[in-house]
Design an enzyme around this catalytic site. Sequence first.
Site, PDB file in Angstrom:
ATOM      1  N   ASN A 206     -99.596  76.715 -28.944  1.00  0.00           N
ATOM      2  CA  ASN A 206    -100.883  76.751 -28.239  1.00  0.00           C
ATOM      3  C   ASN A 206    -102.025  76.618 -29.245  1.00  0.00           C
ATOM      4  O   ASN A 206    -101.796  76.550 -30.454  1.00  0.00           O
ATOM      5  CB  ASN A 206    -101.004  78.022 -27.388  1.00  0.00           C
ATOM      6  CG  ASN A 206    -100.925  79.274 -28.237  1.00  0.00           C
ATOM      7  OD1 ASN A 206    -101.801  79.529 -29.057  1.00  0.00           O
ATOM      8  ND2 ASN A 206     -99.856  80.045 -28.062  1.00  0.00           N
ATOM      9  N   ALA A 270    -102.716  88.204 -30.787  1.00  0.00           N
ATOM     10  CA  ALA A 270    -101.976  86.937 -30.856  1.00  0.00           C
ATOM     11  C   ALA A 270    -101.880  86.292 -29.484  1.00  0.00           C
ATOM     12  O   ALA A 270    -101.857  86.975 -28.465  1.00  0.00           O
ATOM     13  CB  ALA A 270    -100.574  87.189 -31.403  1.00  0.00           C
ATOM     14  N   ASP A 274     -95.636  82.572 -23.658  1.00  0.00           N
ATOM     15  CA  ASP A 274     -95.016  83.358 -22.588  1.00  0.00           C
ATOM     16  C   ASP A 274     -93.544  82.988 -22.408  1.00  0.00           C
ATOM     17  O   ASP A 274     -92.756  83.813 -21.985  1.00  0.00           O
ATOM     18  CB  ASP A 274     -95.773  83.130 -21.270  1.00  0.00           C
ATOM     19  CG  ASP A 274     -97.108  83.859 -21.303  1.00  0.00           C
ATOM     20  OD1 ASP A 274     -97.139  84.985 -21.813  1.00  0.00           O
ATOM     21  OD2 ASP A 274     -98.117  83.283 -20.832  1.00  0.00           O
ATOM     22  N   LYS A 284     -81.951  67.262 -33.686  1.00  0.00           N
ATOM     23  CA  LYS A 284     -83.119  66.664 -33.033  1.00  0.00           C
ATOM     24  C   LYS A 284     -82.704  65.918 -31.762  1.00  0.00           C
ATOM     25  O   LYS A 284     -81.745  65.136 -31.793  1.00  0.00           O
ATOM     26  CB  LYS A 284     -83.784  65.695 -34.019  1.00  0.00           C
ATOM     27  CG  LYS A 284     -85.070  65.134 -33.510  1.00  0.00           C
ATOM     28  CD  LYS A 284     -85.695  64.169 -34.502  1.00  0.00           C
ATOM     29  CE  LYS A 284     -86.810  63.414 -33.826  1.00  0.00           C
ATOM     30  NZ  LYS A 284     -87.233  62.239 -34.581  1.00  0.00           N
ATOM     31  N   PRO A 302     -90.358  88.171 -24.843  1.00  0.00           N
ATOM     32  CA  PRO A 302     -90.717  89.585 -24.720  1.00  0.00           C
ATOM     33  C   PRO A 302     -92.231  89.744 -24.707  1.00  0.00           C
ATOM     34  O   PRO A 302     -92.935  88.979 -25.373  1.00  0.00           O
ATOM     35  CB  PRO A 302     -90.111  90.222 -25.976  1.00  0.00           C
ATOM     36  CG  PRO A 302     -89.911  89.090 -26.937  1.00  0.00           C
ATOM     37  CD  PRO A 302     -89.679  87.862 -26.095  1.00  0.00           C
ATOM     38  N   ILE A 304     -94.955  91.609 -26.176  1.00  0.00           N
ATOM     39  CA  ILE A 304     -95.054  92.482 -27.351  1.00  0.00           C
ATOM     40  C   ILE A 304     -96.049  93.619 -27.113  1.00  0.00           C
ATOM     41  O   ILE A 304     -95.791  94.779 -27.436  1.00  0.00           O
ATOM     42  CB  ILE A 304     -95.439  91.631 -28.590  1.00  0.00           C
ATOM     43  CG1 ILE A 304     -94.325  90.600 -28.821  1.00  0.00           C
ATOM     44  CG2 ILE A 304     -95.641  92.501 -29.815  1.00  0.00           C
ATOM     45  CD1 ILE A 304     -94.668  89.502 -29.778  1.00  0.00           C
ATOM     46  N   PHE A 322    -105.639  91.720 -25.682  1.00  0.00           N
ATOM     47  CA  PHE A 322    -106.632  90.705 -25.372  1.00  0.00           C
ATOM     48  C   PHE A 322    -106.254  90.048 -24.055  1.00  0.00           C
ATOM     49  O   PHE A 322    -105.082  89.994 -23.701  1.00  0.00           O
ATOM     50  CB  PHE A 322    -106.689  89.651 -26.488  1.00  0.00           C
ATOM     51  CG  PHE A 322    -107.625  90.038 -27.592  1.00  0.00           C
ATOM     52  CD1 PHE A 322    -107.315  91.101 -28.426  1.00  0.00           C
ATOM     53  CD2 PHE A 322    -108.823  89.360 -27.787  1.00  0.00           C
ATOM     54  CE1 PHE A 322    -108.185  91.490 -29.435  1.00  0.00           C
ATOM     55  CE2 PHE A 322    -109.693  89.732 -28.793  1.00  0.00           C
ATOM     56  CZ  PHE A 322    -109.375  90.791 -29.616  1.00  0.00           C
ATOM     57  N   LYS A 340     -99.784  96.610 -18.412  1.00  0.00           N
ATOM     58  CA  LYS A 340     -99.170  96.669 -19.742  1.00  0.00           C
ATOM     59  C   LYS A 340     -99.231  98.078 -20.320  1.00  0.00           C
ATOM     60  O   LYS A 340     -98.606  98.356 -21.323  1.00  0.00           O
ATOM     61  CB  LYS A 340     -99.858  95.675 -20.674  1.00  0.00           C
ATOM     62  CG  LYS A 340     -99.816  94.258 -20.140  1.00  0.00           C
ATOM     63  CD  LYS A 340     -99.802  93.228 -21.226  1.00  0.00           C
ATOM     64  CE  LYS A 340     -99.837  91.832 -20.638  1.00  0.00           C
ATOM     65  NZ  LYS A 340     -99.395  90.811 -21.558  1.00  0.00           N
TER      66      LYS A 340
HETATM   67  O1  C5P Z   1    -100.226  88.479 -20.216  1.00  0.00           O
HETATM   68  P1  C5P Z   1    -101.178  87.838 -21.162  1.00  0.00           P
HETATM   69  O2  C5P Z   1    -100.524  86.806 -22.055  1.00  0.00           O
HETATM   70  O3  C5P Z   1    -102.419  87.310 -20.541  1.00  0.00           O
HETATM   71  O4  C5P Z   1    -101.654  89.060 -22.076  1.00  0.00           O
HETATM   72  C1  C5P Z   1    -102.408  88.877 -23.212  1.00  0.00           C
HETATM   73  C2  C5P Z   1    -102.224  90.028 -24.132  1.00  0.00           C
HETATM   74  O5  C5P Z   1    -100.860  90.353 -24.253  1.00  0.00           O
HETATM   75  C3  C5P Z   1    -102.674  89.723 -25.541  1.00  0.00           C
HETATM   76  O6  C5P Z   1    -103.097  90.926 -26.142  1.00  0.00           O
HETATM   77  C4  C5P Z   1    -101.408  89.202 -26.194  1.00  0.00           C
HETATM   78  O7  C5P Z   1    -101.442  89.396 -27.592  1.00  0.00           O
HETATM   79  C5  C5P Z   1    -100.363  90.058 -25.529  1.00  0.00           C
HETATM   80  N1  C5P Z   1     -99.072  89.415 -25.345  1.00  0.00           N
HETATM   81  C6  C5P Z   1     -98.006  89.828 -26.089  1.00  0.00           C
HETATM   82  N2  C5P Z   1     -96.749  89.267 -25.869  1.00  0.00           N
HETATM   83  C7  C5P Z   1     -96.588  88.315 -24.937  1.00  0.00           C
HETATM   84  C8  C5P Z   1     -97.671  87.873 -24.180  1.00  0.00           C
HETATM   85  C9  C5P Z   1     -98.913  88.439 -24.388  1.00  0.00           C
HETATM   86  O8  C5P Z   1     -98.143  90.701 -26.940  1.00  0.00           O
HETATM   87  N3  C5P Z   1     -95.387  87.777 -24.759  1.00  0.00           N
END
Ligand code: C5P
Length: 397
Positions: A206, A270, A274, A284, A302, A304, A322, A340
């Site tokens: 991304n 970060a 997803d 490849k 996961p 995080i 965030f 969360k």
């Molecule tokens: O669910 P969403 O991606 O919108 O949530 C954003 C927040 O969750 C951010 O703080 C991002 O760092 C964290 N996040 C994470 N692990 C993921 C997806 C999002 O820590 N797999």
Amino acid sequence: MRHSILLIISGSIAAYKSLDLIRRLQEHDIAVRCILTKGGAQFITPLSVASLSNNPVYEELFSLKDEAEMGHIRLSREADLVVVAPASADLIAKMANGQTDDLASATLLAANKKILVAPAMNTQMWQHPATQRNLSHIREDGAIIIEPGAGLLACGETGSGRMAEVETILAAISKHLYTGALHGTKALVTSGPTYEAIDPVRFIGNHSSGKQGHAIAAALARHGANVTLISGPTALPDPKGVTVKHITSAEEMLAACEAALPCDIAVCAAAVADWKVSEPTARKLKKAKDGEAPELRLIENPDILAHIAQHPKDRPNLVIGFAAETENVLENAAAKLKRKACDWIVANDVSEGKAFNATENSVTLVTAKSQQNWPLQSKEAIAEQLVQNIITHRSAK
Ligand code: C5P
């Protein structure tokens, strides 16, 4: 509380670097007021100093305008730190002898704050016993000298006397400005994107630049925290004074976060992917002859942030996430806070390409009890505000 610096700019070609210093201080949300000496004004204009600092420039000791407000006393009283950059041989000599024949020297004699001095002059002037004598006098009087570097000087000669780089001056200012309010605390910050492998050469990624997460790690460290930054692939240099773990995928980020626990504060900035590819191929992928594209099966990565916020054993005292949203920013952020189980969410609007890869951002800090809207500002300034909120929160506990 916003920090503030009184910057004294004296006569040296290095004065042009002070314009950059003003800009960098502003980025760090540090207010700057400037005194420009007559010599300084030969190299840069009061207008550029005023425009960059967003404040009037002070130039005259016997000025009705400046001294009606007792500028030479007030200017240092209202600042946290006095910085002389560039400091010419002449101004250093005046400081050493307590002379006060202009606004800069009178303010320096009347100052009640720590004074940092970044000398800039020709090598012969720098090495002259008179200059070295004056420097040891002002050192004895309590001034901190930011040593000049060596190299090609503006006069064409090579040697020592070149004003320290802006980054070095900034680091010296940070050291004296921040009181180490987070000393003894351990912080974990995630930053940047994650890359999820499709095959050995391709990935799903991304647009995250890592600027915001890196700025938060740097700000926490500036305030004395012991910081581990877990960073996905970015083009940014490692922030100073921070332990950096470089990872690529979400799984690696999770493992690195686990290894960094326990900690007091976790900031998950970060942009974690997803989904990941369920079975990345070891070789490849080749284009099919019939033109058919491969099908990728994605599975969820996961979460995080949720993992840290709901950690059964090592949940940090403060967990901050965030939320980059394109619509219903605040409602979605509040829902995310609950889902969360984190303590605060920094919500930002990423519709129409806002925030990602930009140097400035406008965010809302959402907690269970309140919402604070912070106007458009640099990511460093947002980091500083967030850390100020963390400090206030910790001291209220
Ligand atoms: O669910 P969403 O991606 O919108 O949530 C954003 C927040 O969750 C951010 O703080 C991002 O760092 C964290 N996040 C994470 N692990 C993921 C997806 C999002 O820590 N797999």
